[in-house]
Motif scaffolding. Structure first.
Motif, PDB file in Angstrom:
ATOM      1  N   ARG A   3      -2.912   7.991   4.600  1.00 18.27           N
ATOM      2  CA  ARG A   3      -3.896   6.951   4.920  1.00 18.27           C
ATOM      3  C   ARG A   3      -3.253   5.800   5.692  1.00 18.27           C
ATOM      4  O   ARG A   3      -3.831   5.268   6.637  1.00 18.27           O
ATOM      5  CB  ARG A   3      -4.524   6.422   3.628  1.00 18.27           C
ATOM      6  N   LEU A   4      -2.057   5.403   5.246  1.00 13.27           N
ATOM      7  CA  LEU A   4      -1.348   4.324   5.944  1.00 13.27           C
ATOM      8  C   LEU A   4      -1.116   4.701   7.397  1.00 13.27           C
ATOM      9  O   LEU A   4      -1.296   3.875   8.303  1.00 13.27           O
ATOM     10  CB  LEU A   4      -0.023   4.047   5.236  1.00 13.27           C
ATOM     11  N   THR A  59      -4.699   4.638   9.128  1.00 12.89           N
ATOM     12  CA  THR A  59      -5.468   3.395   9.197  1.00 12.89           C
ATOM     13  C   THR A  59      -4.637   2.118   9.214  1.00 12.89           C
ATOM     14  O   THR A  59      -5.160   1.050   9.560  1.00 12.89           O
ATOM     15  CB  THR A  59      -6.423   3.289   7.988  1.00 12.89           C
ATOM     16  N   GLU A 105      -3.653   0.824   6.419  1.00 10.34           N
ATOM     17  CA  GLU A 105      -4.045   0.157   5.178  1.00 10.34           C
ATOM     18  C   GLU A 105      -3.281   0.717   3.983  1.00 10.34           C
ATOM     19  O   GLU A 105      -3.062   1.933   3.881  1.00 10.34           O
ATOM     20  CB  GLU A 105      -5.549   0.340   4.928  1.00 10.34           C
ATOM     21  N   HIS A 106      -2.894  -0.179   3.055  1.00 10.37           N
ATOM     22  CA  HIS A 106      -2.304   0.237   1.783  1.00 10.37           C
ATOM     23  C   HIS A 106      -3.428   0.322   0.749  1.00 10.37           C
ATOM     24  O   HIS A 106      -3.830  -0.698   0.178  1.00 10.37           O
ATOM     25  CB  HIS A 106      -1.254  -0.770   1.304  1.00 10.37           C
ATOM     26  N   VAL A 107      -3.957   1.511   0.546  1.00 12.05           N
ATOM     27  CA  VAL A 107      -5.130   1.693  -0.321  1.00 12.05           C
ATOM     28  C   VAL A 107      -4.931   2.940  -1.174  1.00 12.05           C
ATOM     29  O   VAL A 107      -4.401   3.954  -0.706  1.00 12.05           O
ATOM     30  CB  VAL A 107      -6.432   1.837   0.505  1.00 12.05           C
ATOM     31  N   ARG A 139      -4.344  -1.573  -2.688  1.00 16.29           N
ATOM     32  CA  ARG A 139      -5.691  -1.991  -3.064  1.00 16.29           C
ATOM     33  C   ARG A 139      -6.477  -0.795  -3.588  1.00 16.29           C
ATOM     34  O   ARG A 139      -6.339   0.319  -3.079  1.00 16.29           O
ATOM     35  CB  ARG A 139      -6.386  -2.595  -1.832  1.00 16.29           C
ATOM     36  N   SER A 155     -12.072   3.118   3.166  1.00 13.93           N
ATOM     37  CA  SER A 155     -10.772   2.461   2.976  1.00 13.93           C
ATOM     38  C   SER A 155     -10.269   1.794   4.239  1.00 13.93           C
ATOM     39  O   SER A 155      -9.381   0.944   4.192  1.00 13.93           O
ATOM     40  CB  SER A 155      -9.728   3.483   2.510  1.00 13.93           C
ATOM     41  N   GLY A 156     -10.809   2.184   5.385  1.00 12.00           N
ATOM     42  CA  GLY A 156     -10.370   1.632   6.662  1.00 12.00           C
ATOM     43  C   GLY A 156     -10.912   2.479   7.797  1.00 12.00           C
ATOM     44  O   GLY A 156     -11.645   3.449   7.577  1.00 12.00           O
ATOM     45  N   ARG A 202      -6.892   4.399  13.328  1.00 11.23           N
ATOM     46  CA  ARG A 202      -6.163   3.641  14.353  1.00 11.23           C
ATOM     47  C   ARG A 202      -6.605   4.096  15.750  1.00 11.23           C
ATOM     48  O   ARG A 202      -6.822   5.287  15.995  1.00 11.23           O
ATOM     49  CB  ARG A 202      -4.674   3.851  14.204  1.00 11.23           C
TER      50      ARG A 202
END
Length: 478
Positions: A155-156, A159, A161-163, A199, A207-208, A211
């Motif tokens: 995911r990181l 996106t 994002e840290h989720v 999060r 979640s996002g 990119r």
């Protein structure tokens, strides 16, 4: 169109579905675990990204301009340690790594862990791994800015994002499973803080967004959303429509899982049953987990210089278990033993034990371990009214009939197709992109139902009793 990515231990799989949930394309890329020491199991997160690139490039050949959402599924419990600049600090310590057994026992001895999480602290869970790193690799521990589960590292990459989401987070030993939130008390007990955690969201939430450079690279719109997703088994539950109390599935993959959905939170940690959040809001599930299912069969096939398919293809009709027993504890066991040091064994070998007899013993050993899981689930009050079979091992009719007979429960086999983690992840991507809810997580059409062989029920019951006695004996030895 919607994509599901399932990051497994042995490979990453991608699936592309349309708005009617019809599968349009599938792709996969292999992965391998590294075992530098006895009981250790690691992977490089960079290999996950390479695998994801391969899979998305294969799917892109089918055209991804209509994709609206991506869902993620993945192996649980892995500790992916990142620096403040998101650099990977060491190889990820995987779910089937047992090096942190002493740290797990120490945490489990603190009553608040079971009380808050609803689960035993197993050596494969994430929190004891961080305690191990703090003790044995303090220079690395001091640099940890974020801890991500394997799919959440994907995911990181996707996106920025840290989720994390609830079903996967429930397997860390840091989550208040009933409240669906990180526990500051449990984090503090392992020297961690909430700031080092991703999060939290629900599996069907956004979640996002993808990119921009990845959207351009793979021919997707810049508006593509990435759903929270689910841990591998929760996502598989979404994929096969096991979302309501009474519904269950048995998964015969690398590990073995007996998964049952629950409408409420009803933990009983002492049974060594996992009580986790499901991937949908306000729902939970319970699992009995064994660490080696097809992994045990593949191990024996390698030992015999053959393949698993060859070993199982000529077994014929189901037979009563023979004298030879197999205990599938190749790397420890979870339900119901909670023992990282126990190891497997063949027992009752004799001159008459040929390759077929030994193969049947391996299948029966895993079957009896699954029956142990069923008994543990029953002890918590969880009921199983319907049972589906998924995973690579479900291709063996002999194995399915052994499970049906040992459990005394018919086993339904879905129609041809993969309704596992990748499909469930794609469904979660659809939910996140469209706002759809649990109503789309329907069960697949059933191709056939494997019934118990009633004439062999007593024989399987007696063999299971011998299996339990043998397991107790081995436990004493190891």
């Amino acid at each position: 169109m919607y994509i599901g990515l399932d990051l497994g231990t042995s490979g990453l799989k991608g699936i592309l579905i349309d708005g009617d949930q019809r599968v349009l394309a599938e792709a996969s890329a292999p992965l391998e675990a590294i075992r530098p020491h006895d009981g250790w199991s690691e992977q490089s997160p960079a290999d996950w990204i390479t695998a994801a690139e391969i899979v998305l490039e294969k799917l892109a050949a089918h055209g991804l301009s209509a994709v609206r959402g991506i869902g993620l599924s993945g192996q649980m419990h892995g500790a992916t340690l990142l620096s403040a600049s998101d650099d990977v600090l060491r190889p990820c310590i995987l779910w089937n790594d047992t090096r942190a057994h002493a740290e797990a026992a120490a945490l489990d001895a603190e009553p608040r862990f079971r009380k808050i999480t609803g689960n035993i602290v197993f050596p494969g869970f994430t929190a004891p791994k961080l305690a191990w790193v703090a003790k044995h690799e303090p220079a690395i521990f001091d640099q940890v800015a974020k801890v991500l589960l394997p799919k959440d590292y994907l995911r990181l990459w996707l996106t920025g994002e840290h989720v994390a989401e609830m079903s996967d987070a429930a397997g860390t030993s840091w989550l208040d499973t009933g409240a669906r939130d990180w526990s500051d008390a449990l984090l503090s007990a392992t020297g961690m803080t909430r700031a080092q955690m991703p999060r939290l969201i629900e599996g069907s939430e956004v979640s996002g967004t993808l990119r921009a450079h990845l959207a351009e690279r793979f021919g997707m719109p810049k508006s593509v959303v990435v759903a929270g997703g689910g841990g591998d088994n929760a996502a598989s539950g979404i994929g096969v429509g096991v979302v309501k109390a009474g519904q269950a599935f048995v998964s015969l993959g690398t590990s073995g899982v007996l998964f049952a959905a629950n409408d409420g939170y009803q933990p009983d940690a002492a049974t060594a049953v996992h009580t986790f959040c499901h991937a949908l809001p306000g729902t939970w599930h319970q699992m009995g987990v064994i660490l080696a299912a097809t992994d045990a069969l593949n191990w024996f096939a390698r030992l015999a210089g053959s393949s698993a398919q060859t070993m199982t293809s000529d077994l014929g009709a189901l037979k009563a278990p023979g004298k030879t027993l197999f205990l599938p504890y190749l790397g420890g066991e979870r339900t119901p033993l909670n023992d990282a040091s126990i190891r497997g064994a063949f027992i009752g070998l004799e001159h008459a034990t040929d390759r077929q007899a030994a193969t049947r013993a391996v299948l029966e050993g895993v079957t009896f371990a699954i029956r142990d899981c069923r008994d543990a689930l029953a002890a918590t009050g969880t009921r199983i009214e319907s049972l589906l079979a998924v995973g690579g091992g479900s291709r063996s009719d002999y194995w399915l009939q052994a499970i049906a007979t040992a459990l005394g429960t018919p086993v339904s086999l879905p129609v041809a197709g993969d309704f596992g983690g990748a499909f469930g992840a794609a469904r979660l991507g659809l939910m996140a992109a469209t706002g759809a809810g649990a109503e789309i997580a329907t069960q697949p059409a059933i191709s056939r139902v494997v019934e118990p062989v009633s004439s062999l029920s007593d024989a399987f019951g007696a063999a299971h009793a011998r299996y339990r006695a043998a397991a107790d004996s081995i436990k004493d030895l190891t």
